[in-house]
Structure formats: structure tokens, C-alpha cells
Motif scaffolding. Sequence first.
Motif, short mmCIF file in Angstrom:
data_model
loop_
_atom_site.label_atom_id
_atom_site.label_comp_id
_atom_site.label_asym_id
_atom_site.label_seq_id
_atom_site.Cartn_x
_atom_site.Cartn_y
_atom_site.Cartn_z
N GLU A 37 0.76 -0.92 0.12
CA GLU A 37 -0.04 0.00 -0.01
C GLU A 37 0.75 1.17 0.02
O GLU A 37 2.09 1.17 0.48
CB GLU A 37 -0.87 0.10 1.24
CG GLU A 37 -1.68 -1.13 1.69
CD GLU A 37 -2.42 -0.73 2.81
OE1 GLU A 37 -3.74 -0.38 2.54
OE2 GLU A 37 -2.17 -0.59 3.95
N LYS A 91 6.11 9.59 6.10
CA LYS A 91 5.86 8.01 5.70
C LYS A 91 4.59 7.75 6.53
O LYS A 91 4.28 8.22 7.71
CB LYS A 91 7.18 7.35 6.49
CG LYS A 91 6.90 5.87 6.81
CD LYS A 91 8.19 4.94 6.30
CE LYS A 91 7.78 3.58 6.92
NZ LYS A 91 9.23 2.73 6.61
N SER A 136 1.84 4.50 7.18
CA SER A 136 1.36 3.06 7.00
C SER A 136 -0.21 2.86 6.91
O SER A 136 -0.58 2.23 6.00
CB SER A 136 1.98 2.22 7.91
OG SER A 136 1.62 0.90 7.81
N CYS A 137 -0.87 3.41 8.16
CA CYS A 137 -2.36 3.31 8.07
C CYS A 137 -3.15 4.31 7.58
O CYS A 137 -4.21 4.11 6.97
CB CYS A 137 -2.48 3.03 9.69
SG CYS A 137 -2.44 4.33 10.50
N CYS A 176 -0.83 3.73 13.27
CA CYS A 176 0.35 2.97 12.97
C CYS A 176 1.49 3.88 13.68
O CYS A 176 2.49 3.28 14.07
CB CYS A 176 0.70 2.78 11.52
SG CYS A 176 1.35 4.18 10.57
N HIS A 206 3.65 6.39 12.33
CA HIS A 206 4.75 6.64 11.67
C HIS A 206 4.92 8.15 11.08
O HIS A 206 5.65 8.96 11.10
CB HIS A 206 4.70 5.71 10.22
CG HIS A 206 5.18 4.52 10.44
ND1 HIS A 206 6.46 4.06 10.78
CD2 HIS A 206 4.57 3.19 10.45
CE1 HIS A 206 6.70 2.70 11.01
NE2 HIS A 206 5.41 2.18 10.71
#
Lengths: 262, 345
Positions: A48, A227, A229-230, A235, A237
Motif C-alpha cells: 500500500e 512516511k 502506513s495506516c 500506526c 509513523h
Amino acid sequence: MKNITLPSPHKILRIVHETKAEYTFRVKCDDAVNHGQFYVLSIPKIGEAPISVSAQGEGYVEFTIRKVGKLTDGIFGMEEGDTLFMRGPYGNAFPVEDFKKKPLVVIAGGTGMAPVRSMLQYFYAHPEEAGEVYLIVGFKDRDAVLFEEDLARFREKFHTVYCLDNMEAEGFSKGFVTGYVKEVPFGTFEDYNVVIVGPPAMINFTAKECVKNGVTEDKIWVSFERKMSCSVGKCGHCRINETYVCLEGPVFNYTKAKELLD
Amino acid sequence: MRVSYGISTEKMNGLLEELGKTYRICGPRRVGKYIRYGDIQSVEELVYQEKSHFSPKEVFYPIVQTLLYFSENQVRESEMEDEREVILFLRPCDINGIRRLDTLFLRNGGKADNFYQRRREKVKFFLLECAESFETCFCVSMGSNRTDDYEAAFRFGEEGVKAQIHGESALCGRLEGFLAGEKECAFAPEFVTENKKTVAAPDIGHRSLLPGIHDLPMWREFDDHCIGCGGCNTVCITCSCFDTTDVIYHETSRDGERRRAWSSCMLDSYSTMAGGHNVRAKAGDRMRFKVMHKIYDFKVRFGEEHMCVGCGRCDMRCPKEIHFSETVDRLAHEVERLKRGEESL
Ligand SMILES: Cc1cc2nc3c(=O)[nH]c(=O)nc-3n(C[C@H](O)[C@H](O)[C@H](O)COP(=O)(O)OP(=O)(O)OC[C@H]3O[C@@H](n4cnc5c(N)ncnc54)[C@H](O)[C@@H]3O)c2cc1C
Ligand code: SF4
Ligand code: SF4
Ligand code: FES
């Protein structure tokens, strides 16, 4: 209960090769998206990544993607008619209502054009809602130029400066966007807004240059990339201090943005 | 309901056996050289005399879990492999720590994380009384030495078990049903009121101090010292960060899954973006990021409490003997110097 990270399939309608490493994908989608928001795109079994909406229209959204790694390599291997997975839209947006009928200065570096393109297209199509638009866009070199058609059209209605870092070319002057900030007649504006998007260093220098030219900080809006992720505040980040870029951003007023110390 | 019993260890084992027919029962137990949380069947397995090396979070927030299954162009949400409710034996600091995890996973962004919620809502707390503070604990400093969020409390010892039923839930009813007729007593769990270690979170007051804190020379001392292993995050009850990755079963297969695995803000790759740009490239930058989150940023965001609960596991874990607690103290001193406009030490 709806699962907030479950992606859904969307068909790719059209692919435009902007440069060797940047393609625009038009994807079937009926969501209402605000200018500046993003989706998390995915190819099952590959991964993703968050990608800004670079245009929207009746039944579709567009993404302009730079090929840099796993997921983006995978997307570049796809064809019209293939299925992409997405979840979103996420993040806040540019305060477009506040931008209406006031001078708007947009300064973009390279792929930084992607998150502001949908807003620029909107003001191009709705001149009655727009004030004067000043657009300064910089690219590395002639081969890096994105959205050729839009840039040409924008010339008709906006005050435009297009530039290339180290070379001149037809329609493009030589130099960095920061060099053209002083040409914007900020002194003649009553109320106005400035939008800056691009790599972190470009945002930083350009904002400082604007302030040097008399722009007050609260008139500046930037869009951050971190950055992620979710993209739903779980997450960790994208966090900077107590701020989650995926939730409170990616668009920040500069008074807030300059306080975000990674 | 609040009623206490003094029972034998055999009776307690009988209780665990009875509850084990319907519940999954977890507590700290010995796995190799570590004390880690997992399934237990008897009092003998439960390590109540020492502090566990790992936190109980792995019981309901697994180190790795499958979120989605893929086949061809289909995406399917993973099912729970175990639908049972979970009884978890844990200490006050961890109960308070789980409230922090709940804050992040259930409330941050206004929406609950489904994969966390579906496991978390099955967990019932059995409080393990701390007879005394352990070596690295500083729960009293963080205000997390007490709790009343539990279904039952237990004191284990050579001479048997003291149990207090604490609430009206179905589980409390089952406990009462099993223990009725046993010897009632006046037991109520005690909470430690003193630790060997005390830690004073810095009083940052105004945000204008943040740039100065960001640039403090003390962080540079960690650049070469901290090896960025992330061990401190792994054992922490309040660390919640994760990465998501897709895996494919075979090179040629069309089937695969999306997994979530614990991440760590001390790892070099935590903030690396496409193109290799890392916003916190040095270990000291990441130490600042972690420390400030635990004792400042979280509280600024959610308004109630610091993230750190003072369980002290990070200080037990670090292979380089870096002490989080001392780092916080040091920071508090530096903050006072910044306020007075003095140079840092
Ligand atoms: C809000 C937002 C909007 C965005 N909008 C756009 C957009 O409109 N268009 C666009 O093209 N991009 C956009 N991006 C960036 C995009 O999300 C990233 O480029 C994306 O993560 C690339 O994914 P990938 O799987 O292809 O690359 P990955 O395989 O994840 O890696 C890409 C690169 O990252 C580096 N890297 C990755 N992991 C590591 C590591 N562990 N150590 C060192 N280096 C590493 C490598 O240099 C690698 O080449 C946006 C990002 C955000 C946050
Ligand atoms: S920090 Fe406090 S509550 Fe936690 S184990 Fe130590 S003494 Fe017990
Ligand atoms: S502080 Fe210690 S445990 Fe934490 S990352 Fe650094 S070396 Fe590892
Ligand atoms: S991207 Fe996961 S918390 Fe923001």
C-alpha cells in the motif's frame, strides 16, 4: 462495524505517461473528494502507499504517481481495465472556500503539482469563483515536466511562471521557484493566500522567501509528505509532536507547519 | 459486589480449570530465559514473584497478525482464530498502560481500529497485586500504581491465595458461584506507594521551549550509544506502532495476505520515506522522539495522562544500559536550564 482499513476494488480507466517515471492513472470512483486529500492505493500481495488525488471529475479520480519502489513499480505494470485497490479519501484539504474571490498564489515543485492540480483545475473551470491566480511551478529539467496540457491551459487564465532548475526551454525560464516570488505583487493584495507544495527543503526556502517579500505567515498553506502506513491515526509513523499528519494534515497553515519539528 | 476469600492454591487451580473451560487464561509465565505473557493453566505456571520482561499487550495485540486475505481480485477480512473471552492476570501499571493503548487504537482519529477492538473487547482483567516495587519500577511517579479497573484481584503466596471479586459482570458471578462457601476474609489489594526510583517528568509549560528541547546537545550522546534495536519499544506496554506488509505464499501463487507487525520508532527505517530521506536519521533524534512522546506529546494530544506508566521494562531490556528513567530526569533538568536561559550541561 465498517472496517476502516479495508480497501475496495476500482477499475483503471486511463493511463497518461507524464514523464518516464511519472504516470497519471484515472480510476473509476464516485467519492466526493476535497482538494488536497489522498487515498491509500494498494495492489494485494504487493503493498500500500498514500497518493494524492491529482484531479477529479464525474465518476473518476486521478492519481499522478512517481515510480520509486515496490507498490509504485507494481502500479506501473498495470493497464487500463485492470483493478486497483483503494481506501480513503483521507486527510484534510485546502480551505478552498476561503480562497475564493481572493488572489491565490500557488508555488509548486515537481510532483508537488499533484496535490494542487485538482484545485487549480477547479478555479480554471469556475473563473467566477476565482480571484487572480498566480502559479509558479518548477521542474528539474524539460524531461521532468508534468501536466503539459494543464500548464498550457492555465497560461490563458492565470499569471504563470514555469521554470527549470538548470536549463531554459520554450515556455520555461531558468532558475528555482524561489527566484520568482518577488515578482508577485503582494503589496497590491488586500486579502490573499499562498499555497506551497513540494519537497521539504523547497517548502522551507519558499516560505522564507515569501515572508521576506512581506507575506504574513498565516496566509501560507503547505502540504506535507511523511512516511505513512495506516493513514487513519493508528500506526504512528506520520506523527510529529502531538500532530498526526494523516489526520490533521497533510495540509497545514504555515504558522502550525513551522512548529512541526520532526 | 465486593467480597473476598482466602483459598488454597489447590482451590485456585480448580478455579482456573473451571474458568479455562470457557475462557482463555493468560498471565506471565517463563519462556526460556524470559517472563512473557501467554496461556496458563495453574498457579504454578504463573510467575507472580517477579516482573515480566515483556508486557501483556501481546495477548490481544499480537506481534504479527493477519488483517486481510487475498485471492485473485478478492479481499477478505481475517477471522479471529480464537473467539473465547480472555482472562488476563496483570499488574496495576499494565492496566493503566492498556488504557493508553485504548486511547490510541479506539479513539485517535475518531474511529476505532477494528483489528485491535475485536480482540481487546474480549479481555477481562484479573489484578495481580504487587507485594512490593521491583528494581526498575517508577509507577508512583507516573501515577499509575493504582487502579480499580479489574474484575477480581489476587494475592498469591506460599500460604495460599487471597481473592477479591470486584464488580457485577457475568464473570464476577461465576467467580462467586465457584467460591461461595469458602472462607471469607477482609482482603483488598494493596498498591505500592513508593518505588526505589522516582522520575520527574519535565514541566515544559509553554510550547516556545520545544525548539530548544529539539536542539539540546544531550540527544547527540545517544547517536553512537543507542544501537536502534527497538528493544525498549518491544517490551513497552504503551508502544503501539506497527508496519503493514503484504506477503505472497509462493512465487507463483495468486493467494496472499496483508499483515500487521509491531514497529519501533527507534528503528532507522521507521520514518524513512521514498527516496531514502529520513526525517530522524540519527539515533539521538529518535531518542528525543520517543522520550517526548512518552512524557509530553501524548498528554498534549489527549489531555489526560502521560503515555509512560513507569513499568520500567525498557530499563531492564536495553542492551546498552541506557536508562529511560534517567534520560527523563536529565531532560527535566535541561528544561529548567532552558527556562532560566542557561547553557545546557
Ligand atoms: C499524503 C501523501 C501524499 C502523497 N502523494 C503522492 C503522489 O501524489 N504521488 C506520488 O508519486 N507519491 C506520493 N506520495 C509518496 C508515496 O506515498 C511514496 O512514494 C510511496 O510510499 C512509495 O511506495 P512504494 O511501495 O512504491 O515504495 P517503497 O518500496 O516503499 O520504497 C520507496 C523508496 O523508499 C525508500 N525506502 C523504503 N524503505 C526504506 C528503508 N527501510 N530504508 C531506506 N530506504 C527505504 C527507498 O529509497 C525506496 O526506493 C505521497 C505521500 C504522502 C504521505
Ligand atoms: S511499575 Fe508499579 S504496578 Fe508496575 S510492576 Fe512495578 S510496582 Fe507493580
Ligand atoms: S535505548 Fe537501548 S533498547 Fe532502546 S533502541 Fe536504543 S539500544 Fe535498543
Ligand atoms: S499514517 Fe498511521 S498514524 Fe498517520
